[in-house]
Design a protein around this motif. Structure first.
Motif, PDB file in Angstrom:
ATOM      1  N   GLU A 171       2.221 -13.253  17.718  1.00  0.00           N
ATOM      2  CA  GLU A 171       0.819 -13.065  17.671  1.00  0.00           C
ATOM      3  C   GLU A 171       0.112 -14.384  17.990  1.00  0.00           C
ATOM      4  OE1 GLU A 171      -0.718 -10.987  14.232  1.00  0.00           O
ATOM      5  OE2 GLU A 171       0.656  -9.135  14.467  1.00  0.00           O
TER       6      GLU A 171
ATOM      7  N   GLY B 255       0.446 -15.260  21.577  1.00  0.00           N
ATOM      8  CA  GLY B 255      -0.421 -14.660  22.341  1.00  0.00           C
ATOM      9  C   GLY B 255      -1.867 -15.112  22.194  1.00  0.00           C
ATOM     10  N   ARG B 256      -2.202 -15.434  21.111  1.00  0.00           N
ATOM     11  CA  ARG B 256      -3.669 -16.237  20.838  1.00  0.00           C
ATOM     12  C   ARG B 256      -3.476 -17.363  21.373  1.00  0.00           C
ATOM     13  NH1 ARG B 256      -2.765 -14.552  15.447  1.00  0.00           N
ATOM     14  NH2 ARG B 256      -2.151 -16.606  14.930  1.00  0.00           N
ATOM     15  N   ASP B 257      -2.638 -18.551  21.418  1.00  0.00           N
ATOM     16  CA  ASP B 257      -2.530 -19.668  22.068  1.00  0.00           C
ATOM     17  C   ASP B 257      -2.562 -19.457  23.581  1.00  0.00           C
ATOM     18  OD1 ASP B 257      -2.125 -20.955  19.767  1.00  0.00           O
ATOM     19  OD2 ASP B 257      -0.012 -21.318  20.014  1.00  0.00           O
TER      20      ASP B 257
ATOM     21  N   ASP C  35      -3.900 -16.835  25.169  1.00  0.00           N
ATOM     22  CA  ASP C  35      -5.390 -16.593  25.511  1.00  0.00           C
ATOM     23  C   ASP C  35      -6.211 -17.537  25.427  1.00  0.00           C
ATOM     24  OD1 ASP C  35      -4.776 -13.673  25.465  1.00  0.00           O
ATOM     25  OD2 ASP C  35      -5.318 -13.283  23.400  1.00  0.00           O
ATOM     26  N   GLY C  36      -6.176 -18.415  24.702  1.00  0.00           N
ATOM     27  CA  GLY C  36      -7.155 -19.705  24.373  1.00  0.00           C
ATOM     28  C   GLY C  36      -6.739 -20.651  25.768  1.00  0.00           C
TER      29      GLY C  36
ATOM     30  N   GLU D 254      -5.660 -19.364  28.851  1.00  0.00           N
ATOM     31  CA  GLU D 254      -6.436 -18.833  29.708  1.00  0.00           C
ATOM     32  C   GLU D 254      -7.910 -18.792  29.663  1.00  0.00           C
ATOM     33  OE1 GLU D 254      -4.899 -14.849  29.331  1.00  0.00           O
ATOM     34  OE2 GLU D 254      -3.098 -15.229  30.320  1.00  0.00           O
ATOM     35  N   ALA D 255      -8.487 -18.691  28.729  1.00  0.00           N
ATOM     36  CA  ALA D 255      -9.971 -18.965  28.625  1.00  0.00           C
ATOM     37  C   ALA D 255     -10.397 -20.343  29.092  1.00  0.00           C
ATOM     38  CB  ALA D 255     -10.466 -18.768  27.144  1.00  0.00           C
TER      39      ALA D 255
ATOM     40  N   ARG E 126     -10.152 -20.597  33.018  1.00  0.00           N
ATOM     41  CA  ARG E 126     -11.436 -19.745  33.488  1.00  0.00           C
ATOM     42  C   ARG E 126     -12.836 -20.816  33.161  1.00  0.00           C
ATOM     43  NH1 ARG E 126      -9.210 -15.419  30.772  1.00  0.00           N
ATOM     44  NH2 ARG E 126     -10.790 -15.678  29.117  1.00  0.00           N
TER      45      ARG E 126
END
Length: 98
Positions: free
Chosen positions: A51, A54-56, A58-59, A61-62, A65
Motif C-alpha cells: 500500500e 502504491g501511494r509512493d 501514485d505520488g 505519477e502525479a 503529470r
C-alpha cells in the motif's frame, strides 16, 4: 560470492572473510569487511508494504503529470510557489503545509 559470476568473492586476508554461512561483505572499513546478518529460518524479512509503495508510485505519477503540464512548482490548491527546499526534501510535494 561474486554476484556477476557465481564465484566466491576474493579476500586479501582469509581471516577477514565472512564467517556466517551465506553472509556477504556489504562494506569495507578500516576494521575489514562488514557483513550483513543473515536471516535465519525463524526470522522472515519484513513483508513489503504494498500500500505504501502504491501511494509512493501514485505520488511520482502525479509529479510527472504536474511537470508535463507546468504546475509542478505550484501548490495545487492555492497556486503559491513551492519552495525549492520543499521540493528538494520531498520531490512529490503538492502543497505548502503550514
Amino acid at each position: 560470492m561474486n554476484p556477476h559470476d557465481g564465484a566466491p568473492a576474493p579476500f586479501a586476508d582469509p581471516a577477514a572473510a565472512p564467517t556466517s554461512p551465506g553472509a556477504e561483505p556489504v562494506a569495507e572499513t578500516a576494521d575489514g569487511p562488514q557483513t550483513a546478518a543473515p536471516v535465519g529460518p525463524d526470522e522472515a524479512p519484513d513483508p513489503l508494504d504494498l500500500e505504501r509503495i502504491g501511494r509512493d508510485l501514485d505520488g511520482v505519477e502525479a509529479a510527472l503529470r504536474r511537470l508535463d503540464d507546468g504546475t509542478y512548482w505550484s501548490d495545487e490548491v492555492t497556486g503559491e510557489a513551492l519552495p525549492d527546499e520543499l521540493l528538494a526534501a520531498d520531490p512529490v510535494a503538492r502543497r505548502v503545509e503550514g
